[in-house]
Write a protein that holds these residues in place. Structure first.
Motif, PDB file in Angstrom:
ATOM      1  N   SER A 133      -0.645   4.869  -0.991  1.00 26.18           N
ATOM      2  CA  SER A 133       0.314   3.909  -0.455  1.00 26.18           C
ATOM      3  C   SER A 133       1.337   4.623   0.416  1.00 26.18           C
ATOM      4  CB  SER A 133       1.030   3.180  -1.592  1.00 26.18           C
ATOM      5  OG  SER A 133       2.039   2.356  -1.069  1.00 26.18           O
ATOM      6  N   SER A 134       1.296   4.341   1.699  1.00 29.13           N
ATOM      7  CA  SER A 134       2.280   4.942   2.598  1.00 29.13           C
ATOM      8  C   SER A 134       3.644   4.277   2.417  1.00 29.13           C
ATOM      9  CB  SER A 134       1.822   4.823   4.050  1.00 29.13           C
ATOM     10  OG  SER A 134       1.617   3.470   4.389  1.00 29.13           O
ATOM     11  N   GLN A 135       3.632   3.044   1.936  1.00 30.07           N
ATOM     12  CA  GLN A 135       4.892   2.331   1.733  1.00 30.07           C
ATOM     13  C   GLN A 135       5.680   2.913   0.561  1.00 30.07           C
ATOM     14  OE1 GLN A 135       4.499  -1.835   0.806  1.00 30.07           O
ATOM     15  NE2 GLN A 135       6.418  -2.316   1.832  1.00 30.07           N
ATOM     16  N   THR A 136       5.005   3.134  -0.565  1.00 31.38           N
ATOM     17  CA  THR A 136       5.686   3.706  -1.735  1.00 31.38           C
ATOM     18  C   THR A 136       5.495   5.215  -1.828  1.00 31.38           C
ATOM     19  OG1 THR A 136       3.786   3.301  -3.157  1.00 31.38           O
ATOM     20  CG2 THR A 136       5.480   1.575  -3.067  1.00 31.38           C
ATOM     21  N   HIS A 160      -5.922   4.864  -4.375  1.00 30.39           N
ATOM     22  CA  HIS A 160      -5.107   4.186  -3.368  1.00 30.39           C
ATOM     23  C   HIS A 160      -3.963   5.092  -2.956  1.00 30.39           C
ATOM     24  CE1 HIS A 160      -6.853   0.120  -3.669  1.00 30.39           C
ATOM     25  NE2 HIS A 160      -7.161   0.526  -4.886  1.00 30.39           N
TER      26      HIS A 160
END
Length: 107
Positions: free
Chosen positions: A42-45, A40
């Motif tokens: 994650s562009s957010q984290t 995964h």
């Protein structure tokens, strides 16, 4: 090439299959039975996470050492820094259900 802290979605899509194969091969060499693996991004984290499903229980110390070794090698091989490994086990009931082929009938 500088060490990127963030993996772009395009780069992740192009290397995810190679990274997954590499991780599975390394863990198999360490006699860790991997039945499924998900990566995964994650562009957010801004992290890469590895979710590995194991077919049988494994010593926690062995998993920790495997995680450290594989993370270090991924950094050298692909310039990818893994944020975390998440280890899962197949439920015992699922393993038992998979081994049963047909119900036995009493006559």
């Amino acid at each position: 090439m500088s060490l990127a802290k963030v993996i772009s979605p395009e780069l992740f899509n192009s290397i995810s299959k190679d990274v997954s194969k590499y991780i599975k091969k390394k863990l198999k060499g360490m006699e860790i039975d991997v039945t499924d693996m998900e990566l995964h991004n994650s562009s957010q984290t801004r992290t890469l996470r590895v979710y590995a499903t194991l077919g049988r229980t494994t010593n926690l110390k062995a998993l920790y050492l495997a995680e450290q070794m594989v993370s270090k090698e991924l950094l050298q091989e692909f310039r990818v820094q893994v944020h975390a490994f998440y280890w899962r086990y197949l439920p015992e009931e699922k393993l038992a259900a998979d081994t049963v082929t047909a119900p036995i009938s009493a006559n």
